[in-house]
Design a protein around this motif. Sequence first.
Motif, mmCIF file in Angstrom:
data_model
loop_
_atom_site.group_PDB
_atom_site.id
_atom_site.type_symbol
_atom_site.label_atom_id
_atom_site.label_comp_id
_atom_site.label_asym_id
_atom_site.label_seq_id
_atom_site.Cartn_x
_atom_site.Cartn_y
_atom_site.Cartn_z
ATOM 1 N N SER A 159 16.322 79.004 20.654
ATOM 2 C CA SER A 159 16.306 78.874 19.166
ATOM 3 C C SER A 159 17.439 80.019 18.840
ATOM 4 N N GLU A 160 17.204 81.161 19.450
ATOM 5 C CA GLU A 160 18.234 82.212 19.386
ATOM 6 C C GLU A 160 19.718 81.780 19.544
ATOM 7 N N GLY A 161 19.735 81.161 20.880
ATOM 8 C CA GLY A 161 21.099 80.724 20.959
ATOM 9 C C GLY A 161 21.749 79.925 20.262
ATOM 10 N N ARG A 162 20.766 78.864 19.491
ATOM 11 C CA ARG A 162 21.395 78.001 18.376
ATOM 12 C C ARG A 162 21.660 78.729 17.252
ATOM 13 N N PHE A 163 21.122 79.771 16.909
ATOM 14 C CA PHE A 163 21.077 80.797 15.776
ATOM 15 C C PHE A 163 22.584 81.526 15.959
ATOM 16 N N ASP A 164 22.813 81.880 17.003
ATOM 17 C CA ASP A 164 24.042 82.498 17.402
ATOM 18 C C ASP A 164 25.505 81.793 17.366
ATOM 19 N N THR A 165 25.144 80.426 17.493
ATOM 20 C CA THR A 165 26.265 79.505 17.311
ATOM 21 C C THR A 165 26.542 79.373 15.884
ATOM 22 N N HIS A 166 25.624 79.626 14.682
ATOM 23 C CA HIS A 166 25.966 79.620 13.535
ATOM 24 C C HIS A 166 26.691 80.806 13.152
ATOM 25 N N ARG A 167 26.665 82.022 13.831
ATOM 26 C CA ARG A 167 27.108 83.226 13.238
ATOM 27 C C ARG A 167 28.442 83.671 14.211
ATOM 28 N N VAL A 168 28.549 83.391 15.324
ATOM 29 C CA VAL A 168 29.461 83.558 16.216
ATOM 30 C C VAL A 168 30.840 82.844 15.686
ATOM 31 N N ALA A 169 31.864 83.371 15.432
ATOM 32 C CA ALA A 169 32.945 82.639 14.955
ATOM 33 C C ALA A 169 33.864 81.922 16.005
ATOM 34 N N ASP A 170 33.715 82.429 17.392
ATOM 35 C CA ASP A 170 34.505 81.737 18.309
ATOM 36 C C ASP A 170 33.712 80.580 18.879
ATOM 37 N N VAL A 171 34.234 79.368 18.701
ATOM 38 C CA VAL A 171 33.471 78.088 19.329
ATOM 39 C C VAL A 171 33.324 78.147 20.621
ATOM 40 N N THR A 172 34.432 78.635 21.159
ATOM 41 C CA THR A 172 34.327 78.403 22.844
ATOM 42 C C THR A 172 33.177 79.471 23.381
ATOM 43 N N ALA A 173 32.549 80.237 22.621
ATOM 44 C CA ALA A 173 31.598 81.156 23.185
ATOM 45 C C ALA A 173 30.066 80.539 22.944
ATOM 46 N N HIS A 174 30.134 79.309 22.042
ATOM 47 C CA HIS A 174 28.873 78.381 21.904
ATOM 48 C C HIS A 174 28.223 77.890 23.260
ATOM 49 N N GLN A 175 29.048 77.375 24.168
ATOM 50 C CA GLN A 175 28.815 76.917 25.322
ATOM 51 C C GLN A 175 27.494 77.874 25.995
ATOM 52 N N VAL A 227 34.797 88.325 14.005
ATOM 53 C CA VAL A 227 33.890 87.742 15.137
ATOM 54 C C VAL A 227 32.603 87.241 14.657
ATOM 55 N N LEU A 228 32.239 87.620 13.424
ATOM 56 C CA LEU A 228 30.960 87.066 12.922
ATOM 57 C C LEU A 228 31.093 86.344 11.888
ATOM 58 N N ARG A 229 30.502 85.174 11.385
ATOM 59 C CA ARG A 229 30.363 84.418 10.237
ATOM 60 C C ARG A 229 29.047 84.984 9.492
ATOM 61 N N PRO A 230 29.366 85.385 8.121
ATOM 62 C CA PRO A 230 28.471 85.675 7.332
ATOM 63 C C PRO A 230 27.471 84.387 7.108
ATOM 64 N N LEU A 231 26.099 84.877 7.271
ATOM 65 C CA LEU A 231 25.087 83.762 6.987
ATOM 66 C C LEU A 231 24.487 83.996 5.453
ATOM 67 N N GLU A 232 24.595 82.692 4.648
ATOM 68 C CA GLU A 232 23.946 83.022 3.269
ATOM 69 C C GLU A 232 22.582 83.162 3.303
ATOM 70 N N ASP A 233 22.080 82.534 4.105
ATOM 71 C CA ASP A 233 20.499 82.771 4.188
ATOM 72 C C ASP A 233 20.106 82.582 5.613
ATOM 73 N N PRO A 234 19.936 83.625 6.314
ATOM 74 C CA PRO A 234 19.607 83.934 7.664
ATOM 75 C C PRO A 234 18.190 83.104 8.091
ATOM 76 N N ARG A 235 17.190 83.365 6.994
ATOM 77 C CA ARG A 235 15.885 82.958 7.270
ATOM 78 C C ARG A 235 16.085 81.214 7.395
ATOM 79 N N GLN A 236 16.578 80.745 6.617
ATOM 80 C CA GLN A 236 16.909 79.217 6.724
ATOM 81 C C GLN A 236 17.512 78.763 7.798
ATOM 82 N N THR A 237 18.591 79.578 8.025
ATOM 83 C CA THR A 237 19.531 79.384 9.404
ATOM 84 C C THR A 237 18.825 79.352 10.509
#
Length: 199
Positions: free
Chosen positions: A89-105, A176-186
């Motif tokens: 679940s943390e890995g999915r969470f980090d794909t929402h905040r890490v800007a580089d999409v190639t890192a999401h793999q 490198v990081l996208r701001p999350l409007e609502d971290p708990r909801q994300t």
Amino acid sequence: MSREHKGSIIILGAALSILLTGCHTTPSGHSAQAGTESAASHADPQTQCLPPNASVTRYSPPELYLSAGQCLKQNRLDEAVFLFGTAGSEGRFDTHRVADVTAHQLASFMGVMFMKHVGEEAYGKFSAHMREQLKDDRARRAFCNRLSQLPPPVYHPQYMINHGMAAFTSVGDQQVLRPLEDPRQTWRASVNEYMDCKP
């Protein structure tokens, strides 16, 4: 397959081998507060089976996968399932905040590397136990709710940032990081996505 794509896969594969065997790794970038709490508790996820409590989300996915491996060695299967679900679940969470999409793999590859890290026999036992725990919708909803109630991750996702192509090709001051409007909801959405939670 393009040369760039092949290079990305090679880099990610090597990175995961290092992350999940604990070679040359240090605890990932916790916040100052989390680092203080971790030092105070003396919990080392690379060598200990972490207890399934609210503090686990201060550890990064690689650390939680390593800790889940320690739980398997001690035959503490419930804790291993909890840490595995949290790490994914943390890995999915980090794909929402890490800007580089190639890192999401990296989020998907870490689960595969966990299987190789613990070995076929141990993973088979773990997988059977996890299926038994989540075999019906009611049990899955309860597990999802338990994960959703955890606080959103507080570590800095440097482990993922370092293994995207931007880490090797970017120059200058790049976000490198996208701001999350609502971290708990994300976080809740990430748990639902990873665990395939039923409404």
